[in-house]
Motif scaffolding. Sequence first.
Motif, PDB file in Angstrom:
ATOM      1  N   GLN A  51       0.827  -1.204   0.000  1.00  0.00           N
ATOM      2  CA  GLN A  51       0.000   0.000   0.000  1.00  0.00           C
ATOM      3  C   GLN A  51       0.862   1.255   0.000  1.00  0.00           C
ATOM      4  O   GLN A  51       0.579   2.225  -0.685  1.00  0.00           O
ATOM      5  CB  GLN A  51      -0.938  -0.037   1.223  1.00  0.00           C
ATOM      6  N   ARG A  52       1.942   1.179   0.823  1.00  0.00           N
ATOM      7  CA  ARG A  52       2.826   2.361   0.858  1.00  0.00           C
ATOM      8  C   ARG A  52       3.502   2.567  -0.502  1.00  0.00           C
ATOM      9  O   ARG A  52       3.647   3.694  -0.979  1.00  0.00           O
ATOM     10  CB  ARG A  52       3.877   2.187   1.952  1.00  0.00           C
ATOM     11  N   ASP A  53       3.875   1.459  -1.120  1.00  0.00           N
ATOM     12  CA  ASP A  53       4.521   1.600  -2.440  1.00  0.00           C
ATOM     13  C   ASP A  53       3.564   2.193  -3.453  1.00  0.00           C
ATOM     14  O   ASP A  53       3.951   3.048  -4.275  1.00  0.00           O
ATOM     15  CB  ASP A  53       5.019   0.230  -2.913  1.00  0.00           C
ATOM     16  N   ARG A  54       2.314   1.739  -3.402  1.00  0.00           N
ATOM     17  CA  ARG A  54       1.351   2.260  -4.352  1.00  0.00           C
ATOM     18  C   ARG A  54       1.086   3.747  -4.103  1.00  0.00           C
ATOM     19  O   ARG A  54       0.937   4.545  -5.037  1.00  0.00           O
ATOM     20  CB  ARG A  54       0.038   1.461  -4.261  1.00  0.00           C
ATOM     21  N   GLU A  55       1.038   4.113  -2.795  1.00  0.00           N
ATOM     22  CA  GLU A  55       0.811   5.527  -2.475  1.00  0.00           C
ATOM     23  C   GLU A  55       1.962   6.401  -2.980  1.00  0.00           C
ATOM     24  O   GLU A  55       1.761   7.482  -3.548  1.00  0.00           O
ATOM     25  CB  GLU A  55       0.656   5.683  -0.951  1.00  0.00           C
ATOM     26  N   GLN A  56       3.170   5.851  -2.758  1.00  0.00           N
ATOM     27  CA  GLN A  56       4.340   6.621  -3.229  1.00  0.00           C
ATOM     28  C   GLN A  56       4.350   6.700  -4.735  1.00  0.00           C
ATOM     29  O   GLN A  56       4.652   7.748  -5.322  1.00  0.00           O
ATOM     30  CB  GLN A  56       5.621   5.962  -2.707  1.00  0.00           C
ATOM     31  N   GLU A  57       3.994   5.630  -5.410  1.00  0.00           N
ATOM     32  CA  GLU A  57       3.942   5.636  -6.873  1.00  0.00           C
ATOM     33  C   GLU A  57       2.882   6.612  -7.359  1.00  0.00           C
ATOM     34  O   GLU A  57       3.078   7.335  -8.342  1.00  0.00           O
ATOM     35  CB  GLU A  57       3.617   4.210  -7.355  1.00  0.00           C
ATOM     36  N   ARG A  58       1.738   6.662  -6.616  1.00  0.00           N
ATOM     37  CA  ARG A  58       0.691   7.607  -7.011  1.00  0.00           C
ATOM     38  C   ARG A  58       1.157   9.049  -6.882  1.00  0.00           C
ATOM     39  O   ARG A  58       0.912   9.886  -7.752  1.00  0.00           O
ATOM     40  CB  ARG A  58      -0.561   7.355  -6.140  1.00  0.00           C
ATOM     41  N   ARG A  59       1.849   9.303  -5.742  1.00  0.00           N
ATOM     42  CA  ARG A  59       2.348  10.673  -5.565  1.00  0.00           C
ATOM     43  C   ARG A  59       3.376  11.031  -6.635  1.00  0.00           C
ATOM     44  O   ARG A  59       3.391  12.144  -7.160  1.00  0.00           O
ATOM     45  CB  ARG A  59       2.954  10.824  -4.165  1.00  0.00           C
ATOM     46  N   GLN A  60       4.235  10.083  -6.946  1.00  0.00           N
ATOM     47  CA  GLN A  60       5.241  10.346  -7.993  1.00  0.00           C
ATOM     48  C   GLN A  60       4.567  10.590  -9.341  1.00  0.00           C
ATOM     49  O   GLN A  60       4.993  11.447 -10.118  1.00  0.00           O
ATOM     50  CB  GLN A  60       6.224   9.174  -8.082  1.00  0.00           C
ATOM     51  N   GLN A  61       3.493   9.791  -9.586  1.00  0.00           N
ATOM     52  CA  GLN A  61       2.767   9.974 -10.846  1.00  0.00           C
ATOM     53  C   GLN A  61       2.136  11.352 -10.902  1.00  0.00           C
ATOM     54  O   GLN A  61       2.165  12.048 -11.923  1.00  0.00           O
ATOM     55  CB  GLN A  61       1.697   8.876 -10.978  1.00  0.00           C
TER      56      GLN A  61
END
Length: 318
Positions: free
Chosen positions: A53-63
């Motif tokens: 979940q944290r990885d996805r959140e970070q990926e979303r923020r980066q996106q």
Amino acid sequence: MVMSVALHLLIVGIALAGWSWTSPISEPEPRTISARLVSPEPRPSPVVDEQDQRDREQERRQQQERERQQQEEQARREAERQAQEQARQREEERKRQEAQARERAEQQAREQEAARQKAEAEAKERERQRAEEERKRQEEAKRKAEEEKRRQEERRRQEEAERKRQEEAARQEAERKRQEAERRLREQQLEALAEESRREREAEARRQQEAAAARAREAQMLSESEKYQALIRERLSQAWYPPSSATEDMTARVQITLLPTGELVNARLVSSSGNTAFDNSALGAVRSLSRYPIPSDRDTFERYFRQFTIEFNPQRLR
């Protein structure tokens, strides 16, 4: 102005992007998980789900960050494109205006050149007309001058003939008069000689009489003038008070001008004694007399008393 606003917006966007890139992302602290095997069946680990979940959140923020950067880049490119388009339009407008200005200047130059050529042509035509008029005027003046010269020549010939005729008549008349005059002259000379002798005798007698009368008149005038001069010196001696600084060597000469009534017109120092007080005393004595004794004879007055000079000296007054 639009280009300047776009460049400012671009600079603000780049600054915000740089601040976002440099801001640290807070990482969640790792949690302590205690697990206990309950069933032999495999189940997903809660720790693995949270990490995903944290990885996805970070990926979303980066996106989102990449999208924001792309939007800012797109906005910057659009601002640059608009600025370039505006600059291109301004340059085209400037070139268009310059072309119009050149066209107007060329049109004005063509009009001025045409006006100049027209003015030159008109000036040349006026000059030609003036030259033609001047030529006609000179020809007319020359014709009139020639006619006047012919009339004058004819008149001169007539006058010359008349003059010769009159001269001949005058010569004959003069010759007649000369002969008559010579005859009369001889007669008059004889009479004149006798008359001249008589006039000379009478003139000599008159000259002798006039000389005797003049000598008597001169003696009378001189005697009368000496009498009145003595009276004037006596009056001035009575009116003159020399200063204490006066010496025997001091002499002042005062020129006196009188009216026929004996009244003083002017008193002027013509020769100074060198002492101002002495000179002023002499002038004061002359001006103190309201009326001077003068002869009643006008000729004696005009000759001796209209204007005369008195010398002031402590020992003499003359």
